[in-house]
Design an enzyme around this catalytic site. Structure first.
Site, PDB file in Angstrom:
ATOM      1  N   CYS A 235      11.481-108.131   2.712  1.00 39.52           N
ATOM      2  CA  CYS A 235      10.087-108.315   3.125  1.00 39.52           C
ATOM      3  C   CYS A 235       9.414-106.972   3.417  1.00 39.52           C
ATOM      4  CB  CYS A 235      10.020-109.224   4.343  1.00 39.52           C
ATOM      5  SG  CYS A 235      11.029-108.662   5.725  1.00 39.52           S
TER       6      CYS A 235
ATOM      7  N   ASP B 295      16.522-108.267   5.617  1.00 37.72           N
ATOM      8  CA  ASP B 295      15.426-107.855   6.496  1.00 37.72           C
ATOM      9  C   ASP B 295      16.038-106.905   7.530  1.00 37.72           C
ATOM     10  OD1 ASP B 295      13.076-107.689   7.981  1.00 37.72           O
ATOM     11  OD2 ASP B 295      13.133-109.742   8.735  1.00 37.72           O
TER      12      ASP B 295
ATOM     13  N   ARG C  83       1.804-110.387  -1.388  1.00 39.34           N
ATOM     14  CA  ARG C  83       1.205-110.705  -0.084  1.00 39.34           C
ATOM     15  C   ARG C  83      -0.311-110.844  -0.252  1.00 39.34           C
ATOM     16  NH1 ARG C  83       3.808-109.362   4.532  1.00 39.34           N
ATOM     17  NH2 ARG C  83       2.179-110.631   5.476  1.00 39.34           N
TER      18      ARG C  83
ATOM     19  N   ARG D 224      -1.078-112.065  14.331  1.00 41.17           N
ATOM     20  CA  ARG D 224       0.315-111.601  14.380  1.00 41.17           C
ATOM     21  C   ARG D 224       0.643-111.396  15.853  1.00 41.17           C
ATOM     22  NH1 ARG D 224       3.488-107.048  10.952  1.00 41.17           N
ATOM     23  NH2 ARG D 224       3.549-108.863   9.614  1.00 41.17           N
TER      24      ARG D 224
ATOM     25  N   HIS E 167       7.354-116.444   9.757  1.00 39.78           N
ATOM     26  CA  HIS E 167       6.523-115.546   8.934  1.00 39.78           C
ATOM     27  C   HIS E 167       6.187-116.275   7.617  1.00 39.78           C
ATOM     28  CE1 HIS E 167       4.598-112.030   7.630  1.00 39.78           C
ATOM     29  NE2 HIS E 167       5.607-111.190   7.505  1.00 39.78           N
TER      30      HIS E 167
ATOM     31  N   GLN F  85       4.733-114.431   4.375  1.00 38.57           N
ATOM     32  CA  GLN F  85       5.741-113.631   3.675  1.00 38.57           C
ATOM     33  C   GLN F  85       6.499-114.491   2.664  1.00 38.57           C
ATOM     34  OE1 GLN F  85       6.617-110.191   4.252  1.00 38.57           O
ATOM     35  NE2 GLN F  85       7.637-110.585   2.302  1.00 38.57           N
TER      36      GLN F  85
END
Ligand code: CP
Ligand code: NVA
Length: 300
Positions: free
Chosen positions: A259, A219, A287, A99, A126, A129
């Site tokens: 998310c 988001d 996830r 990340r 991402h 996700q």
């Protein structure tokens, strides 16, 4: 498929294969059936940014697959070069999850490591996700994504870009509903539109964007690394808060997706987060399953 850097690098069949495996691993997990597909393997987990979901699900996921995760909180490129980090990790571990701020750093890791590299969020994308989200979308709306419309309300950010990349491969319609100036990366949208089977629309109009939507996604307004822009963004995005009135513009059976982390009172209200249409915690659960599918596929 060596790495998972971007869904744009995957074929439709590879994405569907990951989603089907994620469903299978979820069923096994819920049934308590062991599935130690990566026994004895190690995953290096590089974090330049904070995380709750990604950190816990990768570490728990690799453990459930019979392996172990090794946490590395660092800023890449400071203590030693990114290629050298890759060359070192390659001697010890079977997979690298990263990340990072810079998307280029994840690409560099993949270039210099023979071990698979998994993008666990960069400033640009991402993908993990969106795999988990699509698994949740299929659970709630069926496997035929063809006729579905997802309205992404908010910033044209890393999460939105990965939806666009998915929609270039699977026949899902994605509409971005955002204030002017927050439309995201035009090159990602243009590349996706060139092959997309569904529609990829962008609008500034909430009514237009939410009409006939089967899923409403949002988001945070300021992503990690954009904290200094918070005040400016709060002003620009305020009309785009997903509240009861905005949800009413979508189909009556539309689900609400996020998310997470959610900034309650900003991009979404408590009413929507805690309402019956919210599937954000299903996404969060997935996830675990989706990333186990990614690890089992790449590291097996
Ligand atoms: N959605 C997500 O990636 O959450 P974290 O930032 O907590 O990992
Ligand atoms: N767009 C958000 C997603 C967090 C999971 C960020 O990058 O901070």
């Amino acid at each position: 498929m060596k790495d998972l850097i971007s869904l744009a690098d995957c074929t439709a069949d590879q994405i569907l294969g990951l989603l089907d495996l994620a469903d299978e691993l979820k069923a096994k997990q819920h049934a308590g059936e062991p599935h130690r597909m990566l026994a004895g393997k190690s995953l290096a987990m590089i974090f330049e940014k904070p995380s709750l979901r990604t950190r816990v699900t990768f570490q728990t996921g690799i453990f459930q697959l019979g392996g172990q995760g090794v946490l590395i909180d660092t800023t890449l490129g400071k203590r030693e070069s990114v290629p050298d980090v890759a060359r070192n990790l390659d001697r010890w571990v079977d997979g690298i999850m990263a990340r990072t701020f810079s998307h280029h750093h994840v690409i560099e890791l993949a270039e210099y490591a023979e071990a698979p590299v998994i993008n666990a969020l960069t400033d640009l994308l991402h993908p993990c996700q969106i795999l988990a989200d699509t698994q949740a979308l299929r659970e709630h709306k069926g496997h035929d994504l063809d006729s579905l419309k997802l309205a992404f309300v908010g910033d044209g950010n890393n999460v939105y870009h990965s939806w666009v990349n998915l929609a270039a491969k699977l026949p899902l319609n994605v509409t971005l509903v955002c204030p002017e100036g927050y439309e995201g990366d035009g090159a990602i949208l243009a590349a996706a539109r060139a092959t997309a089977k569904g529609r990829l629309d962008v609008t500034h109009d909430l009514e237009e964007g939410l009409r006939d939507a089967d899923a409403v996604y949002t988001d945070v307004w300021a992503s990690m690394g954009q904290e200094e822009e918070t005040a400016v963004r709060e002003k620009a995005f305020a009309p785009y808060q997903v509240n009861g009135a905005v949800m009413a513009l979508a189909k009556p059976d539309a689900v609400f997706m996020h998310c997470l982390p959610a900034h309650r009172g900003s991009e979404v209200t408590d009413e929507v987060m805690d309402g019956p249409r919210c599937i954000a915690f299903d996404e969060a659960e997935n996830r675990l399953h989706a990333q186990k599918a990614v690890m089992a596929t790449l590291m097996g």
